[in-house]
Scaffold this motif. Sequence first.
Motif, PDB file in Angstrom:
ATOM      1  N   HIS A  33       0.851  -1.185   0.000  1.00  0.00           N
ATOM      2  CA  HIS A  33       0.000   0.000   0.000  1.00  0.00           C
ATOM      3  C   HIS A  33       0.886   1.234   0.000  1.00  0.00           C
ATOM      4  N   VAL A  34       0.530   2.200  -0.820  1.00  0.00           N
ATOM      5  CA  VAL A  34       1.297   3.442  -0.814  1.00  0.00           C
ATOM      6  C   VAL A  34       0.389   4.616  -1.168  1.00  0.00           C
ATOM      7  N   SER A  35       0.679   5.726  -0.517  1.00  0.00           N
ATOM      8  CA  SER A  35      -0.021   6.962  -0.860  1.00  0.00           C
ATOM      9  C   SER A  35       1.026   7.955  -1.330  1.00  0.00           C
ATOM     10  N   TYR A  36       0.793   8.526  -2.481  1.00  0.00           N
ATOM     11  CA  TYR A  36       1.807   9.344  -3.132  1.00  0.00           C
ATOM     12  C   TYR A  36       1.216  10.707  -3.452  1.00  0.00           C
ATOM     13  N   LEU A  37       1.955  11.753  -3.129  1.00  0.00           N
ATOM     14  CA  LEU A  37       1.472  13.100  -3.388  1.00  0.00           C
ATOM     15  C   LEU A  37       2.374  13.784  -4.394  1.00  0.00           C
ATOM     16  N   GLU A  38       1.771  14.645  -5.169  1.00  0.00           N
ATOM     17  CA  GLU A  38       2.546  15.339  -6.186  1.00  0.00           C
ATOM     18  C   GLU A  38       2.097  16.793  -6.215  1.00  0.00           C
ATOM     19  N   GLY A  39       3.063  17.685  -6.228  1.00  0.00           N
ATOM     20  CA  GLY A  39       2.718  19.095  -6.310  1.00  0.00           C
ATOM     21  C   GLY A  39       3.560  19.767  -7.367  1.00  0.00           C
ATOM     22  N   CYS A  40       3.072  20.823  -7.950  1.00  0.00           N
ATOM     23  CA  CYS A  40       3.825  21.473  -9.019  1.00  0.00           C
ATOM     24  C   CYS A  40       3.660  22.993  -8.997  1.00  0.00           C
ATOM     25  N   THR A  41       4.744  23.691  -9.297  1.00  0.00           N
ATOM     26  CA  THR A  41       4.664  25.135  -9.539  1.00  0.00           C
ATOM     27  C   THR A  41       5.672  25.520 -10.598  1.00  0.00           C
ATOM     28  N   ALA A  42       5.535  26.712 -11.106  1.00  0.00           N
ATOM     29  CA  ALA A  42       6.494  27.240 -12.074  1.00  0.00           C
ATOM     30  C   ALA A  42       6.529  28.743 -11.905  1.00  0.00           C
ATOM     31  N   PRO A  43       7.665  29.373 -12.289  1.00  0.00           N
ATOM     32  CA  PRO A  43       7.715  30.832 -12.166  1.00  0.00           C
ATOM     33  C   PRO A  43       6.809  31.508 -13.192  1.00  0.00           C
ATOM     34  N   GLN A  44       6.543  32.756 -12.867  1.00  0.00           N
ATOM     35  CA  GLN A  44       5.706  33.561 -13.724  1.00  0.00           C
ATOM     36  C   GLN A  44       6.514  34.015 -14.930  1.00  0.00           C
ATOM     37  N   ARG A  45       6.090  33.686 -16.109  1.00  0.00           N
ATOM     38  CA  ARG A  45       6.819  34.120 -17.291  1.00  0.00           C
ATOM     39  C   ARG A  45       5.815  34.468 -18.372  1.00  0.00           C
ATOM     40  N   ALA A  73      -2.696  -5.050  -4.041  1.00  0.00           N
ATOM     41  CA  ALA A  73      -1.963  -3.816  -3.738  1.00  0.00           C
ATOM     42  C   ALA A  73      -2.870  -2.609  -3.934  1.00  0.00           C
ATOM     43  N   GLU A  74      -2.474  -1.522  -3.288  1.00  0.00           N
ATOM     44  CA  GLU A  74      -3.263  -0.304  -3.433  1.00  0.00           C
ATOM     45  C   GLU A  74      -2.347   0.900  -3.600  1.00  0.00           C
ATOM     46  N   ILE A  75      -2.661   1.711  -4.604  1.00  0.00           N
ATOM     47  CA  ILE A  75      -1.897   2.940  -4.812  1.00  0.00           C
ATOM     48  C   ILE A  75      -2.875   4.102  -4.793  1.00  0.00           C
ATOM     49  N   LYS A  76      -2.526   5.069  -3.981  1.00  0.00           N
ATOM     50  CA  LYS A  76      -3.336   6.281  -3.956  1.00  0.00           C
ATOM     51  C   LYS A  76      -2.453   7.408  -4.450  1.00  0.00           C
ATOM     52  N   TYR A  77      -2.844   8.056  -5.493  1.00  0.00           N
ATOM     53  CA  TYR A  77      -2.010   9.080  -6.114  1.00  0.00           C
ATOM     54  C   TYR A  77      -2.763  10.407  -6.075  1.00  0.00           C
ATOM     55  N   SER A  78      -2.199  11.366  -5.373  1.00  0.00           N
ATOM     56  CA  SER A  78      -2.884  12.657  -5.255  1.00  0.00           C
ATOM     57  C   SER A  78      -2.039  13.756  -5.876  1.00  0.00           C
TER      58      SER A  78
END
Lengths: 411, 514
Positions: B265-277, B295-300
């Motif tokens: 079992h896994v919980s996975y987080l993802e975040g993203c940003t970029a500069p202002q252009r 198995a279990e995957i949690k993807y956020s």
Amino acid sequence: MSAQPNELATYSAQFERYANALTAAERAPRSVQFSRFLASGFPDKHQEDWRYSDLSRLAEQNYEPDVTTAEVSPIALLPDADALVYINSHLQDAPSTSRWHSDTCELPPPTTGVDALNAAFASGGLRLRLDRGTRLDKPLQVLFVSRADLQASMSHQRHLIELGDQAEATVLLDFSGDGSERLATHFFDVRLGRGARLRLYRIQNEKAGGTLMTRIDAKLSRDAKFEAVTIDLGGGFIRHDLDIALAESGAETTVAGLYAQAKHSHIDNHVRVVHAAAHCTSRMNYRGLVDEKTKAVFNGKVVVQPGAQKTDSEQRIANLLLSRKAEVNAKPDLEIYADDVKCAHGATVGQLDEVALAYLRSRGIAKDTARAMLLRAFALEILDRIEWPALRARIESALHLPSELTVDFEA
Amino acid sequence: MIRLMNEPTFDLNQGPATTMAANPQTSAAANVRDVTAMVASRKLYSAGFITDIEADKVAPGLSEDVIRLISAKKEEPEWLLNFRLKAYRRWLTMTEPEWAHVDYQKVDYQSISYYSQPKSMKDGPQTLADVDPKLLETYRKLGIPLREQEMLAGVQNVAVDVVFDSVSVGTTFKKKLLEAGVIFCPLSEAVKSHPELVQKYLGSVVPFADNFFAALNTAVFTEGSFVYIPKGVRCPMELSTYFRINERNTGQFERTLIIAAEGSHVSYLEGCTAPQRDENQLHAAVVELVALDDAEIKYSTVQNWYPGDENGKGGIYNFVTKRGDCRGARSKISWTQVETGSAITWKYPSCILRGDDSVGEFYSVALTNHRQQADTGTKMIHIGKRTKSTIVSKGIAAGRGQQSYRGLVRVLESAEGARNYTQCDSLLIGDQCGAHTFPYTEVRNPTATLEHEATTSKIADDQLFYCRARGIGEEEAVSMIVNGFCKDVFKELPMEFAVEAQKLLAVSLEGAVG
């Protein structure tokens, strides 16, 4: 997808033969359409609107223009209606209604694909024009009968239904055929004036075999009402496009559709309703009994254009998938560019309710009867939209679903 | 209890001038005050700073040589280079998809630099102390707890892999994860340390020529995370990757591969940003998930790429392929996404429900404001018996935003008793925006049951009036109602993310009313 030059060779040859018989003035607009067709070819599955209905197989067919066939009988005329009969696009003698026929037709601005093919070869057909305030006192049954010729043939017809302000009519487009290898396309230009009302039935009961494509383009003025009931009971490759533009406020449309009983058919319904003005209403309700090796495609689309506030629209599509070989592809789209709107859509695919079936069986109803009762109940929502008793009776009998309960006590 | 302290995990809204502290104890009134202060302080995209770091960047352009160069820089084995080249050659023959309901200036693929690495990392940081302090400063601004002491201080229990432009900066908690047998490292490292796993699974869910952007990614992907959860292990903490595009004229092509072995079992987080252009930047990622038996995957995901300004200038093109493969029986993959950023979003996290009794879920909130456009949704492919899928999509369109839900539910002949439930609702704020729904259903098994429901509406006047009558400002009232609208999705997010997502939404809606 642009076609290979030699792919559509048979169509080019046919067109050349056809165009040679025309005057130069007649030929020019048709050549434009035909070159459009050549440029785009038959749509294949890479085109979103043809995703499930690939026509590329038609490219190599050789369809001869159809010829007048001797009168055929019996033709299922309904009582209490006027009738106009076409056999392979040729009008049969009908003195009382021939005023509703025209040998010529208007061509549209250049289009693409199948519509261009239709326009290039188009012959005339129904021309129903009602003046302001007039009312067709009897329903008009327009029969399109296709019959086998020696060779595969094609026909392309364009029709016009134009109702003036406050005019009223009931029209039945009645497609039947023996399932011979034919390609038939029909274009119906429907224009409704202010407050006009059209009830349109489109019944298709061909045997499997040919290719039939119909397109109905309807444009509604202020407060006009367009009610369509479309029923498919068979056919080979069937494609129906129904495009309804609610152009002025207060226009209203209801579309009810049923496809059932088909065995080896490909039945594709594309219904598009464009709300171009505020305060319009649309209702779309399709039901399918998809059995044997039938492939059903439904694509509903409601577009609410900017400014079409207070739009009230609903799309419902329900399918019963009854066989392992059958297939349903449903897609009720919404495209909304206004905020004060009420738009709902729903789609379901399922099978007969086992509990309901068990209930009926436990009351001594034979399995087949119980099944048929449930199927009929499912279809009833659409059948109830047919407000023409003789037509309804005909469809009920074609459906082979009992309308009365018969109980037998077999073991 | 919300595990958010003064240094919150993913507080992307925290503008430089903000004094707001996300203290869970704050009363409702203080909350309103905080939101107001936050909204006031955040007139501009607050993650839009540029970090001034010397970067080792490959000259713009794409060719086999560039791919060889990327591969050489990453010291990749030959099979991987061949995999890339195969994808590139196929990509050359493919055309950019046009079916999505988005309208944008096409990308010039020759003007992008396909590799950018912060220069000071050339020798590779051995420990986090080696990492350029400026980088760390960047992440501090973004509120990412990169350093382990924060965990010791009890702030966090999330392991983070940070990808900066093309290179992974550091992975926290390695030791703790290693004890559990979990492998969590940059993909380039995994290629070296666990080649057999990477070779076995890479491209097995998203084939190299799956689609135009996936093929491009396969050819040029530079970084991403690799996760392997061994048999029977429940990952002791949430794993997280943080993506940021920093360098000008670069694209980001990360590739994530997560494998959950039997019963894990896994919980996975993802975040993203970029500069202002001002210019548009391309982000074409591929994410592959594999779940074996049970198995279990949690993807956020919380996606907050720079969306461009009010007039649609600049912003990220987010063209992402995410797919999970429920390969084993009774496996489960759950996608949750909050999409508030990007100028153009083209993203369909999908599940292939191959194993019998496997479960796929998709929960999405997507918001488009100003001139943002999003065409997002999911695909659920039912192959195994009694497979189940749930789709809940909430789209919010404001300003001149265009929002499309595009979902496919396909039930193959073999999927006895498959079930799907789909709900997609759209909320329109203002009369210049658009909300669209394209739900595809394809059913080839008569025992399947599918339901699709959708509604489109605006914020009800009576709801707004009710809030206003109780002294709640219009903007907060809208934010409250929108949060209520999204609740079904937010409750699927891990706690920290849920709090952040709510705030992010409020901030992204700024200027949408009144």
